[in-house]
Scaffold this motif. Structure first.
Motif, PDB file in Angstrom:
ATOM      1  N   VAL A  73      39.751 -49.343 -94.862  1.00  0.00           N
ATOM      2  CA  VAL A  73      39.842 -48.990 -96.273  1.00  0.00           C
ATOM      3  C   VAL A  73      40.222 -47.516 -96.378  1.00  0.00           C
ATOM      4  O   VAL A  73      39.540 -46.648 -95.857  1.00  0.00           O
ATOM      5  N   SER A  74      41.317 -47.248 -97.050  1.00  0.00           N
ATOM      6  CA  SER A  74      41.878 -45.902 -97.073  1.00  0.00           C
ATOM      7  C   SER A  74      42.185 -45.496 -98.506  1.00  0.00           C
ATOM      8  O   SER A  74      42.796 -46.249 -99.262  1.00  0.00           O
ATOM      9  N   GLY A  75      41.745 -44.294 -98.868  1.00  0.00           N
ATOM     10  CA  GLY A  75      42.006 -43.838-100.222  1.00  0.00           C
ATOM     11  C   GLY A  75      41.662 -42.380-100.406  1.00  0.00           C
ATOM     12  O   GLY A  75      41.395 -41.648 -99.441  1.00  0.00           O
ATOM     13  N   GLU A  76      41.618 -41.972-101.637  1.00  0.00           N
ATOM     14  CA  GLU A  76      41.403 -40.559-101.972  1.00  0.00           C
ATOM     15  C   GLU A  76      39.918 -40.223-101.991  1.00  0.00           C
ATOM     16  O   GLU A  76      39.084 -41.022-102.424  1.00  0.00           O
ATOM     17  N   TYR A  77      39.619 -39.023-101.539  1.00  0.00           N
ATOM     18  CA  TYR A  77      38.252 -38.504-101.541  1.00  0.00           C
ATOM     19  C   TYR A  77      38.284 -37.084-102.094  1.00  0.00           C
ATOM     20  O   TYR A  77      39.081 -36.258-101.634  1.00  0.00           O
ATOM     21  N   ARG A  78      37.466 -36.822-103.106  1.00  0.00           N
ATOM     22  CA  ARG A  78      37.411 -35.486-103.697  1.00  0.00           C
ATOM     23  C   ARG A  78      36.012 -34.933-103.514  1.00  0.00           C
ATOM     24  O   ARG A  78      35.058 -35.391-104.167  1.00  0.00           O
ATOM     25  N   ALA A  79      35.895 -33.983-102.629  1.00  0.00           N
ATOM     26  CA  ALA A  79      34.587 -33.396-102.342  1.00  0.00           C
ATOM     27  C   ALA A  79      34.048 -32.677-103.573  1.00  0.00           C
ATOM     28  O   ALA A  79      34.774 -32.018-104.300  1.00  0.00           O
ATOM     29  N   GLY A  80      32.759 -32.843-103.811  1.00  0.00           N
ATOM     30  CA  GLY A  80      32.096 -32.100-104.870  1.00  0.00           C
ATOM     31  C   GLY A  80      32.115 -32.746-106.234  1.00  0.00           C
ATOM     32  O   GLY A  80      31.395 -32.311-107.133  1.00  0.00           O
ATOM     33  N   VAL A  81      32.940 -33.761-106.437  1.00  0.00           N
ATOM     34  CA  VAL A  81      32.994 -34.404-107.759  1.00  0.00           C
ATOM     35  C   VAL A  81      32.568 -35.867-107.703  1.00  0.00           C
ATOM     36  O   VAL A  81      32.629 -36.575-108.707  1.00  0.00           O
ATOM     37  N   ALA A  95      30.795 -57.404 -92.533  1.00  0.00           N
ATOM     38  CA  ALA A  95      29.853 -56.612 -91.743  1.00  0.00           C
ATOM     39  C   ALA A  95      30.250 -55.143 -91.731  1.00  0.00           C
ATOM     40  O   ALA A  95      31.433 -54.806 -91.629  1.00  0.00           O
ATOM     41  N   GLY A  96      29.254 -54.277 -91.829  1.00  0.00           N
ATOM     42  CA  GLY A  96      29.533 -52.850 -91.824  1.00  0.00           C
ATOM     43  C   GLY A  96      30.283 -52.405 -90.586  1.00  0.00           C
ATOM     44  O   GLY A  96      31.131 -51.496 -90.658  1.00  0.00           O
ATOM     45  N   ALA A  97      29.991 -53.038 -89.454  1.00  0.00           N
ATOM     46  CA  ALA A  97      30.667 -52.673 -88.211  1.00  0.00           C
ATOM     47  C   ALA A  97      32.146 -53.046 -88.230  1.00  0.00           C
ATOM     48  O   ALA A  97      32.920 -52.549 -87.396  1.00  0.00           O
ATOM     49  N   ASP A  98      32.536 -53.906 -89.170  1.00  0.00           N
ATOM     50  CA  ASP A  98      33.923 -54.352 -89.253  1.00  0.00           C
ATOM     51  C   ASP A  98      34.727 -53.574 -90.299  1.00  0.00           C
ATOM     52  O   ASP A  98      35.879 -53.926 -90.580  1.00  0.00           O
ATOM     53  N   ILE A  99      34.124 -52.553 -90.881  1.00  0.00           N
ATOM     54  CA  ILE A  99      34.807 -51.742 -91.891  1.00  0.00           C
ATOM     55  C   ILE A  99      34.955 -50.317 -91.375  1.00  0.00           C
ATOM     56  O   ILE A  99      33.976 -49.705 -90.937  1.00  0.00           O
ATOM     57  N   VAL A 100      36.162 -49.804 -91.418  1.00  0.00           N
ATOM     58  CA  VAL A 100      36.417 -48.402 -91.056  1.00  0.00           C
ATOM     59  C   VAL A 100      36.963 -47.689 -92.283  1.00  0.00           C
ATOM     60  O   VAL A 100      37.870 -48.186 -92.948  1.00  0.00           O
ATOM     61  N   LEU A 101      36.383 -46.522 -92.581  1.00  0.00           N
ATOM     62  CA  LEU A 101      36.776 -45.751 -93.749  1.00  0.00           C
ATOM     63  C   LEU A 101      37.737 -44.635 -93.360  1.00  0.00           C
ATOM     64  O   LEU A 101      37.509 -43.949 -92.367  1.00  0.00           O
ATOM     65  N   ASP A 102      38.777 -44.469 -94.157  1.00  0.00           N
ATOM     66  CA  ASP A 102      39.708 -43.352 -93.992  1.00  0.00           C
ATOM     67  C   ASP A 102      39.733 -42.575 -95.299  1.00  0.00           C
ATOM     68  O   ASP A 102      40.327 -43.023 -96.282  1.00  0.00           O
ATOM     69  N   ARG A 103      39.094 -41.420 -95.305  1.00  0.00           N
ATOM     70  CA  ARG A 103      39.039 -40.614 -96.522  1.00  0.00           C
ATOM     71  C   ARG A 103      40.220 -39.638 -96.629  1.00  0.00           C
ATOM     72  O   ARG A 103      40.222 -38.770 -97.489  1.00  0.00           O
ATOM     73  N   PRO A 124      39.030 -34.711 -95.209  1.00  0.00           N
ATOM     74  CA  PRO A 124      37.831 -34.275 -95.924  1.00  0.00           C
ATOM     75  C   PRO A 124      36.735 -35.321 -95.895  1.00  0.00           C
ATOM     76  O   PRO A 124      37.001 -36.518 -95.854  1.00  0.00           O
ATOM     77  N   GLY A 125      35.497 -34.851 -95.938  1.00  0.00           N
ATOM     78  CA  GLY A 125      34.369 -35.772 -96.054  1.00  0.00           C
ATOM     79  C   GLY A 125      34.034 -36.479 -94.764  1.00  0.00           C
ATOM     80  O   GLY A 125      34.697 -36.327 -93.741  1.00  0.00           O
ATOM     81  N   PRO A 126      32.984 -37.309 -94.808  1.00  0.00           N
ATOM     82  CA  PRO A 126      32.583 -38.068 -93.615  1.00  0.00           C
ATOM     83  C   PRO A 126      33.650 -39.071 -93.223  1.00  0.00           C
ATOM     84  O   PRO A 126      34.314 -39.639 -94.084  1.00  0.00           O
ATOM     85  N   LYS A 127      33.845 -39.279 -91.946  1.00  0.00           N
ATOM     86  CA  LYS A 127      34.884 -40.191 -91.465  1.00  0.00           C
ATOM     87  C   LYS A 127      34.526 -41.620 -91.764  1.00  0.00           C
ATOM     88  O   LYS A 127      35.382 -42.457 -92.015  1.00  0.00           O
ATOM     89  N   SER A 128      33.276 -41.973 -91.681  1.00  0.00           N
ATOM     90  CA  SER A 128      32.887 -43.358 -91.939  1.00  0.00           C
ATOM     91  C   SER A 128      31.478 -43.404 -92.491  1.00  0.00           C
ATOM     92  O   SER A 128      30.824 -42.382 -92.618  1.00  0.00           O
TER      93      SER A 128
END
Length: 221
Positions: free
Chosen positions: A94-102, A120-128, A217-221
């Motif tokens: 899952v990849s999208g926009e991340y705005r720190a602080g808001v 399952a959480g183990a099957d999801i990778v986040l791309d911020r 930016p932000g946590p990787k996952s």
């Protein structure tokens, strides 16, 4: 009697202007035709017709403070969920926009949406770092993805698949559900994508496919 200056000669300028307009129009049409035709050979109509692949890549879209998602993003997530339940993919990126602080976190909301529906959480990778389509594909390649099914609406697939190929991914597109739009909104999409597709060709020719400038930016996952 004072001499009257002859009228300025505008013929050559007008001809050059007309030629420039037609040249740019031809480039726009050619760019659209190329991406649409190429994408059509890499797209299947439904999730059931999709080949198996290790990953589904879900491209971000607008999310809301209450955890809700826009109509387009709902269609993309629902498609990824269907692919996962059918066993067509084993992991979802899952990849999208991340705005720190808001407090704006598209990948976080997308992951939560999928998790609530049994992925399952183990099957999801986040791309911020996926603030735009090219960045998503560049990040996916950098994260080790080489083969994926791209989940987005049909109008977006030609450009998304083009960036995926140029980033080094073997990608198949499946069109996500798209809510019916009014004439004005349809016109906006046609104009936006009609300009964005040839721009993507120029962008890749000049600088390749790039992700976020600097650390994601932000946590990787």
């Amino acid at each position: 009697m004072a001499d009257v200056a002859p009228p300025a000669r505008r013929g050559p300028f007008r001809r050059a202007l007309v030629a420039a307009v037609f040249f740019n129009a031809a480039l726009i049409l050619a760019g659209n035709a190329y991406e649409i035709e190429t994408a059509s050979r890499q797209t299947v109509a439904t999730a059931t017709l999709a080949p198996t692949a290790p990953w589904a890549i879900v491209l971000g879209n607008r999310v809301f403070p209450d955890g809700g998602v826009s109509s387009d993003l709902h269609g993309r997530l629902a498609l990824a969920l269907e692919l996962y339940r059918l066993g067509k993919v084993s992991k979802v990126y899952v990849s999208g926009e991340y705005r720190a602080g808001v407090g704006y976190d598209e990948p976080g909301v997308m992951a939560a949406w999928l998790g609530k529906r049994g992925v399952a959480g183990a099957d999801i990778v986040l791309d911020r770092g996926g603030y735009r389509t090219a960045a998503t594909m560049a990040d996916a390649f950098a994260d080790g993805i080489r083969e994926a099914i791209v989940c987005t609406q049909g109008y977006h697939l030609p450009r998304a698949l083009f960036f995926a190929r140029r980033a080094g991914l073997a990608a198949t597109g499946v069109p996500a559900f798209e809510e019916a739009k009014g004439t004005f909104d349809v016109g906006k999409v046609i104009v936006r994508e009609g300009i964005a597709r040839p721009e993507s060709l120029l962008e890749v020719a000049l600088r390749g496919v790039r992700g976020h400038a600097g650390p994601i930016p932000g946590p990787k996952s």
